[in-house]
Scaffold this motif. Structure first.
Motif, PDB file in Angstrom:
ATOM      1  N   CYS A  61      25.883  32.493  39.306  1.00 54.29           N
ATOM      2  CA  CYS A  61      26.258  30.983  39.778  1.00 54.29           C
ATOM      3  C   CYS A  61      27.644  30.754  39.298  1.00 54.29           C
ATOM      4  O   CYS A  61      27.993  29.434  39.559  1.00 54.29           O
ATOM      5  N   CYS A  62      28.595  31.488  38.864  1.00 49.67           N
ATOM      6  CA  CYS A  62      29.881  31.050  38.698  1.00 49.67           C
ATOM      7  C   CYS A  62      30.707  31.084  39.738  1.00 49.67           C
ATOM      8  O   CYS A  62      30.355  31.707  40.902  1.00 49.67           O
ATOM      9  N   TRP A  63      31.488  29.982  40.027  1.00 50.20           N
ATOM     10  CA  TRP A  63      32.288  29.680  41.164  1.00 50.20           C
ATOM     11  C   TRP A  63      33.094  30.779  41.677  1.00 50.20           C
ATOM     12  O   TRP A  63      33.106  31.233  42.849  1.00 50.20           O
ATOM     13  N   SER A  64      33.682  31.768  40.557  1.00 52.81           N
ATOM     14  CA  SER A  64      34.509  32.701  41.034  1.00 52.81           C
ATOM     15  C   SER A  64      33.696  33.982  41.715  1.00 52.81           C
ATOM     16  O   SER A  64      33.945  34.719  42.518  1.00 52.81           O
ATOM     17  N   ASN A  65      32.480  33.902  41.498  1.00 52.48           N
ATOM     18  CA  ASN A  65      31.562  34.796  42.152  1.00 52.48           C
ATOM     19  C   ASN A  65      31.044  34.184  43.374  1.00 52.48           C
ATOM     20  O   ASN A  65      30.826  34.955  44.425  1.00 52.48           O
ATOM     21  N   ILE A 120      30.108  23.030  39.374  1.00 54.84           N
ATOM     22  CA  ILE A 120      30.211  24.547  38.947  1.00 54.84           C
ATOM     23  C   ILE A 120      31.694  25.068  38.963  1.00 54.84           C
ATOM     24  O   ILE A 120      31.940  26.028  38.046  1.00 54.84           O
ATOM     25  N   LYS A 121      32.505  24.672  39.750  1.00 55.08           N
ATOM     26  CA  LYS A 121      33.924  24.931  39.707  1.00 55.08           C
ATOM     27  C   LYS A 121      34.584  24.736  38.386  1.00 55.08           C
ATOM     28  O   LYS A 121      35.272  25.507  37.718  1.00 55.08           O
ATOM     29  N   ARG A 122      34.308  23.409  37.895  1.00 54.11           N
ATOM     30  CA  ARG A 122      34.825  22.977  36.538  1.00 54.11           C
ATOM     31  C   ARG A 122      34.313  23.853  35.579  1.00 54.11           C
ATOM     32  O   ARG A 122      34.993  24.209  34.410  1.00 54.11           O
ATOM     33  N   LEU A 123      32.804  23.978  35.657  1.00 53.44           N
ATOM     34  CA  LEU A 123      32.253  24.920  34.585  1.00 53.44           C
ATOM     35  C   LEU A 123      32.951  26.396  34.599  1.00 53.44           C
ATOM     36  O   LEU A 123      33.205  26.989  33.244  1.00 53.44           O
ATOM     37  N   ASP A 124      33.222  26.681  35.541  1.00 55.84           N
ATOM     38  CA  ASP A 124      33.719  28.136  35.837  1.00 55.84           C
ATOM     39  C   ASP A 124      35.119  27.880  35.261  1.00 55.84           C
ATOM     40  O   ASP A 124      35.636  29.083  34.341  1.00 55.84           O
ATOM     41  N   ASP A 125      35.962  26.830  35.493  1.00 54.06           N
ATOM     42  CA  ASP A 125      37.397  26.864  34.926  1.00 54.06           C
ATOM     43  C   ASP A 125      37.167  26.758  33.130  1.00 54.06           C
ATOM     44  O   ASP A 125      38.098  27.451  32.531  1.00 54.06           O
ATOM     45  N   LEU A 126      36.275  26.119  32.858  1.00 49.72           N
ATOM     46  CA  LEU A 126      36.019  26.034  31.307  1.00 49.72           C
ATOM     47  C   LEU A 126      35.578  27.386  30.697  1.00 49.72           C
ATOM     48  O   LEU A 126      36.147  27.859  29.682  1.00 49.72           O
ATOM     49  N   GLU A 169      37.203  32.150  27.865  1.00 54.03           N
ATOM     50  CA  GLU A 169      37.332  33.878  27.880  1.00 54.03           C
ATOM     51  C   GLU A 169      38.808  34.309  27.483  1.00 54.03           C
ATOM     52  O   GLU A 169      38.965  35.230  26.745  1.00 54.03           O
ATOM     53  N   ARG A 170      39.838  33.806  28.043  1.00 58.78           N
ATOM     54  CA  ARG A 170      41.204  33.934  27.850  1.00 58.78           C
ATOM     55  C   ARG A 170      41.502  33.797  26.255  1.00 58.78           C
ATOM     56  O   ARG A 170      42.187  34.609  25.595  1.00 58.78           O
ATOM     57  N   LYS A 171      41.100  32.434  25.815  1.00 67.50           N
ATOM     58  CA  LYS A 171      41.153  32.227  24.343  1.00 67.50           C
ATOM     59  C   LYS A 171      40.564  33.357  23.327  1.00 67.50           C
ATOM     60  O   LYS A 171      41.542  33.748  22.433  1.00 67.50           O
ATOM     61  N   ALA A 172      39.442  33.665  23.719  1.00 60.83           N
ATOM     62  CA  ALA A 172      38.646  34.793  22.976  1.00 60.83           C
ATOM     63  C   ALA A 172      39.447  36.176  23.106  1.00 60.83           C
ATOM     64  O   ALA A 172      39.548  36.619  22.073  1.00 60.83           O
ATOM     65  N   GLN A 173      39.928  36.310  24.239  1.00 63.48           N
ATOM     66  CA  GLN A 173      40.666  37.643  24.356  1.00 63.48           C
ATOM     67  C   GLN A 173      41.909  37.845  23.519  1.00 63.48           C
ATOM     68  O   GLN A 173      42.271  38.567  23.131  1.00 63.48           O
ATOM     69  N   ILE A 216      29.119  29.505  28.689  1.00 63.28           N
ATOM     70  CA  ILE A 216      28.449  28.457  29.249  1.00 63.28           C
ATOM     71  C   ILE A 216      27.750  28.959  30.356  1.00 63.28           C
ATOM     72  O   ILE A 216      26.614  28.596  30.433  1.00 63.28           O
ATOM     73  N   PHE A 217      27.888  30.141  30.894  1.00 61.85           N
ATOM     74  CA  PHE A 217      27.162  31.222  31.690  1.00 61.85           C
ATOM     75  C   PHE A 217      26.552  32.102  30.813  1.00 61.85           C
ATOM     76  O   PHE A 217      27.239  32.945  30.512  1.00 61.85           O
ATOM     77  N   SER A 218      25.094  32.334  30.948  1.00 67.44           N
ATOM     78  CA  SER A 218      24.474  33.573  30.197  1.00 67.44           C
ATOM     79  C   SER A 218      24.649  34.583  31.417  1.00 67.44           C
ATOM     80  O   SER A 218      25.257  34.564  32.442  1.00 67.44           O
ATOM     81  N   VAL A 219      24.229  35.860  30.894  1.00 71.77           N
ATOM     82  CA  VAL A 219      24.287  37.079  31.683  1.00 71.77           C
ATOM     83  C   VAL A 219      23.591  37.177  32.916  1.00 71.77           C
ATOM     84  O   VAL A 219      23.854  37.401  33.915  1.00 71.77           O
TER      85      VAL A 219
END
Length: 53
Positions: A40-44, A7-13, A18-22, A32-35
């Protein structure tokens, strides 16, 4: 342990997307993660203090 690394790797991806889209002023394509899955995001997940959460 491997689940946490996964889940850490998924969050990094996701953060990279998000940075690229911004930078391109576009919405995130194929997130990768829905609303509903944002909890379940690593950052949360890493900031949880209550073990029941």
């Amino acid at each position: 342990m491997s689940y946490l690394l996964f889940i850490k790797r998924l969050d990094d991806l996701e953060l990279t997307k998000e940075r690229k889209a911004q930078q391109l002023n576009r919405p995130v394509s194929e997130p990768i993660f829905s609303v509903e899955q944002q909890c379940c995001c690593w950052s949360n997940f890493k900031n949880l203090t209550d073990s029941e959460d």
